[in-house]
Design a protein around this motif. Structure first.
Motif, mmCIF file in Angstrom:
data_model
loop_
_atom_site.group_PDB
_atom_site.id
_atom_site.type_symbol
_atom_site.label_atom_id
_atom_site.label_comp_id
_atom_site.label_asym_id
_atom_site.label_seq_id
_atom_site.Cartn_x
_atom_site.Cartn_y
_atom_site.Cartn_z
ATOM 1 N N TYR A 124 -1.640 -8.370 8.686
ATOM 2 C CA TYR A 124 -0.267 -7.628 8.226
ATOM 3 C C TYR A 124 0.532 -7.399 9.088
ATOM 4 O O TYR A 124 1.799 -7.452 8.446
ATOM 5 N N ALA A 125 0.448 -7.099 10.202
ATOM 6 C CA ALA A 125 1.368 -6.643 11.265
ATOM 7 C C ALA A 125 2.300 -7.883 11.244
ATOM 8 O O ALA A 125 3.377 -7.795 11.526
ATOM 9 N N GLY A 126 1.731 -8.909 11.337
ATOM 10 C CA GLY A 126 2.262 -10.365 11.568
ATOM 11 C C GLY A 126 3.520 -10.561 10.307
ATOM 12 O O GLY A 126 4.554 -11.055 10.458
ATOM 13 N N VAL A 127 2.766 -10.445 8.953
ATOM 14 C CA VAL A 127 3.613 -10.627 7.865
ATOM 15 C C VAL A 127 4.765 -9.651 7.964
ATOM 16 O O VAL A 127 6.030 -9.943 7.512
ATOM 17 N N LEU A 128 4.472 -8.399 8.308
ATOM 18 C CA LEU A 128 5.807 -7.348 8.351
ATOM 19 C C LEU A 128 6.746 -7.760 9.266
ATOM 20 O O LEU A 128 7.741 -7.772 9.141
ATOM 21 N N SER B 211 7.469 -10.599 10.536
ATOM 22 C CA SER B 211 8.163 -12.016 10.093
ATOM 23 C C SER B 211 9.162 -11.475 9.097
ATOM 24 O O SER B 211 10.252 -12.205 8.807
ATOM 25 N N ALA B 212 8.945 -10.191 8.300
ATOM 26 C CA ALA B 212 10.240 -9.896 7.540
ATOM 27 C C ALA B 212 11.258 -8.975 8.061
ATOM 28 O O ALA B 212 12.093 -8.473 7.242
ATOM 29 N N GLY B 213 11.123 -8.779 9.257
ATOM 30 C CA GLY B 213 12.140 -8.100 10.166
ATOM 31 C C GLY B 213 11.576 -6.753 10.173
ATOM 32 O O GLY B 213 12.595 -5.877 10.580
ATOM 33 N N CYS B 214 10.479 -5.986 9.653
ATOM 34 C CA CYS B 214 10.062 -4.723 9.865
ATOM 35 C C CYS B 214 9.734 -4.422 11.143
ATOM 36 O O CYS B 214 9.083 -5.421 11.928
ATOM 37 N N ARG B 215 9.648 -3.244 11.441
ATOM 38 C CA ARG B 215 9.351 -2.575 12.753
ATOM 39 C C ARG B 215 7.812 -2.181 12.599
ATOM 40 O O ARG B 215 7.665 -1.184 11.651
ATOM 41 N N VAL B 216 6.932 -2.490 13.259
ATOM 42 C CA VAL B 216 5.392 -2.286 12.982
ATOM 43 C C VAL B 216 4.688 -1.523 14.074
ATOM 44 O O VAL B 216 4.775 -1.814 15.392
ATOM 45 N N LEU B 217 3.791 -0.513 13.945
ATOM 46 C CA LEU B 217 2.867 0.054 14.615
ATOM 47 C C LEU B 217 1.803 -0.524 14.074
ATOM 48 O O LEU B 217 1.043 -0.011 13.094
ATOM 49 N N ALA B 218 1.076 -1.362 14.861
ATOM 50 C CA ALA B 218 -0.291 -1.945 14.691
ATOM 51 C C ALA B 218 -1.459 -1.204 15.408
ATOM 52 O O ALA B 218 -1.634 -1.090 16.750
ATOM 53 N N ALA B 219 -2.150 -0.285 14.538
ATOM 54 C CA ALA B 219 -3.169 0.559 15.232
ATOM 55 C C ALA B 219 -4.625 0.032 14.792
ATOM 56 O O ALA B 219 -4.994 -0.111 13.861
ATOM 57 N N LEU C 271 -5.076 -16.644 3.226
ATOM 58 C CA LEU C 271 -4.105 -15.766 3.740
ATOM 59 C C LEU C 271 -2.525 -15.943 3.122
ATOM 60 O O LEU C 271 -2.053 -14.932 3.286
ATOM 61 N N ALA C 272 -2.273 -17.006 3.232
ATOM 62 C CA ALA C 272 -0.963 -17.188 2.599
ATOM 63 C C ALA C 272 -0.888 -16.664 1.182
ATOM 64 O O ALA C 272 0.367 -16.106 0.874
ATOM 65 N N ARG C 273 -1.776 -16.841 0.390
ATOM 66 C CA ARG C 273 -1.740 -16.168 -0.970
ATOM 67 C C ARG C 273 -1.714 -14.729 -0.871
ATOM 68 O O ARG C 273 -0.930 -14.077 -1.555
ATOM 69 N N GLU C 274 -2.340 -14.216 -0.030
ATOM 70 C CA GLU C 274 -2.424 -12.840 0.303
ATOM 71 C C GLU C 274 -1.160 -12.175 0.659
ATOM 72 O O GLU C 274 -0.579 -11.176 0.033
ATOM 73 N N ALA C 275 -0.621 -12.952 1.570
ATOM 74 C CA ALA C 275 0.636 -12.419 2.258
ATOM 75 C C ALA C 275 1.788 -12.677 0.800
ATOM 76 O O ALA C 275 2.674 -11.672 0.816
ATOM 77 N N ARG C 276 1.680 -13.604 0.144
ATOM 78 C CA ARG C 276 2.758 -13.750 -1.040
ATOM 79 C C ARG C 276 2.453 -12.706 -1.985
ATOM 80 O O ARG C 276 3.621 -11.990 -2.616
ATOM 81 N N LEU C 277 1.225 -12.190 -2.291
ATOM 82 C CA LEU C 277 0.924 -11.095 -3.211
ATOM 83 C C LEU C 277 1.621 -9.809 -2.766
ATOM 84 O O LEU C 277 2.302 -9.074 -3.308
ATOM 85 N N PHE C 278 1.385 -9.433 -1.300
ATOM 86 C CA PHE C 278 1.806 -8.390 -0.593
ATOM 87 C C PHE C 278 3.476 -8.273 -0.768
ATOM 88 O O PHE C 278 4.039 -7.368 -1.209
ATOM 89 N N ARG C 279 4.068 -9.670 -0.439
ATOM 90 C CA ARG C 279 5.589 -9.508 -0.232
ATOM 91 C C ARG C 279 6.090 -9.456 -1.799
ATOM 92 O O ARG C 279 7.091 -8.804 -1.767
ATOM 93 N N ALA C 280 5.569 -10.032 -2.551
ATOM 94 C CA ALA C 280 5.868 -9.906 -4.072
ATOM 95 C C ALA C 280 5.941 -8.321 -4.593
ATOM 96 O O ALA C 280 6.750 -7.878 -5.253
ATOM 97 N N LEU C 281 5.034 -7.675 -4.326
ATOM 98 C CA LEU C 281 4.611 -6.317 -4.753
ATOM 99 C C LEU C 281 5.167 -5.243 -4.012
ATOM 100 O O LEU C 281 5.975 -4.201 -4.498
ATOM 101 N N CYS C 282 5.254 -5.352 -2.686
ATOM 102 C CA CYS C 282 5.918 -4.077 -1.839
ATOM 103 C C CYS C 282 7.543 -4.512 -1.349
ATOM 104 O O CYS C 282 7.928 -3.804 -0.855
ATOM 105 N N ARG C 283 7.830 -5.989 -1.125
ATOM 106 C CA ARG C 283 9.115 -6.171 -0.967
ATOM 107 C C ARG C 283 9.442 -5.609 0.261
ATOM 108 O O ARG C 283 10.416 -4.742 0.479
ATOM 109 N N PRO C 284 8.733 -5.794 1.507
ATOM 110 C CA PRO C 284 9.236 -4.942 2.848
ATOM 111 C C PRO C 284 10.748 -5.820 3.198
ATOM 112 O O PRO C 284 10.820 -6.969 3.061
ATOM 113 N N HIS C 285 11.274 -4.754 3.805
ATOM 114 C CA HIS C 285 12.648 -5.348 4.212
ATOM 115 C C HIS C 285 12.980 -4.840 5.743
ATOM 116 O O HIS C 285 12.376 -4.272 6.395
#
Length: 245
Positions: free
Chosen positions: A87-91, A93-101, A58-72
């Motif tokens: 993914y809600a948790g990853v977002l 932790s990057a300071g994003c506001r998330v609607l987890a549905a 999961l850590a590798r998946e999170a790194r891949l997502f952050r590298a390509l999408c760069r959530p702010h």
């Protein structure tokens, strides 16, 4: 952060189909069980390694997502089919506001237990017809939900609709291989799963462009960006002016 107010929906009506047919597929129905929800995170942590044929945490998946999408920080994201909230948790932790549905109340409870972050709202929603406003998210994440949704084309159209111009869509799914196991799991009695071809996925997203695609074994990752109406209009006007020079 304020939770989205939505007309209450019963789980059995989240994915309506013609009368006489089951309202949810076997795969969707199993996700509403507490036992499934409690065991899902364990499966999710190992699934990509099994499906890709290589170590894939999961850590590798999170790194891949952050590298390509760069959530702010400050961006608003929809985690569509959040399940246990990875993914809600990853977002968050990057300071994003998330609607987890999700369509499973049990999964939402598990997600809340695992990701107790005030940046996340949890919502029981039909993501094929969510009622969410047009263009209301900077980004959308989908972790394998495309394989389980009742109507994948409608699901993708809905995600494109709620994404703002210039926003990005992140998809992780198992694509079609045509193998006998996929054919078996696609039958209604044994899961009703979908295994879409990447070219078919692109055709359902005419307003979005694939910027990054990666296949690892039986897993496909894709980052899509929705066309920016303002930029597109400006480019069109520039082209028209050049045509008159």
């Amino acid at each position: 952060m304020t939770s989205v107010t939505q007309k209450p929906q019963m789980q059995e009506n989240l994915n309506p189909v013609p009368s006489g047919q089951p309202a949810l597929s076997v795969a969707q129905r199993s996700n509403t069980l507490e036992l499934t929800a409690r065991g899902y995170a364990l499966w999710r942590a190992r699934s990509l390694g099994l499906l890709s044929g290589q170590p894939f945490s999961l850590a590798r998946e999170a790194r891949l997502f952050r590298a390509l999408c760069r959530p702010h920080a400050g961006e608003r994201w929809l985690d569509a089919g959040t399940s246990a909230g990875f993914y809600a948790g990853v977002l968050a932790s990057a300071g994003c506001r998330v609607l987890a549905a999700d369509l499973s109340a049990a999964m939402l409870r598990e997600g809340q237990r695992r990701e107790p972050n005030a940046q996340i709202d949890w919502a029981l929603l039909n993501l094929e017809d969510s009622g969410l406003p047009d263009g209301s998210f900077d980004g959308v994440t989908v972790g394998a939900t495309l394989n389980e949704t009742h109507d994948p084309a409608r699901f993708l159209r809905e995600l494109a609709r709620v994404l703002r111009p210039g926003g990005q869509l992140w998809l992780m799914y198992v694509p079609r291989t045509g193998g006998p196991l996929q054919s078996l799991l696609s039958t209604a009695a044994l899961g009703g799963l979908n295994f879409p071809d990447p070219a078919w996925v692109a055709r359902q997203l005419p307003e979005l462009s694939l910027t990054d695609g990666l296949g690892l074994g039986a897993v496909r990752f894709g980052r899509y960006v929705k066309a920016d109406a303002v930029k597109t209009g400006a480019e069109g006007a520039g082209a028209a002016q050049q045509g008159h020079l």
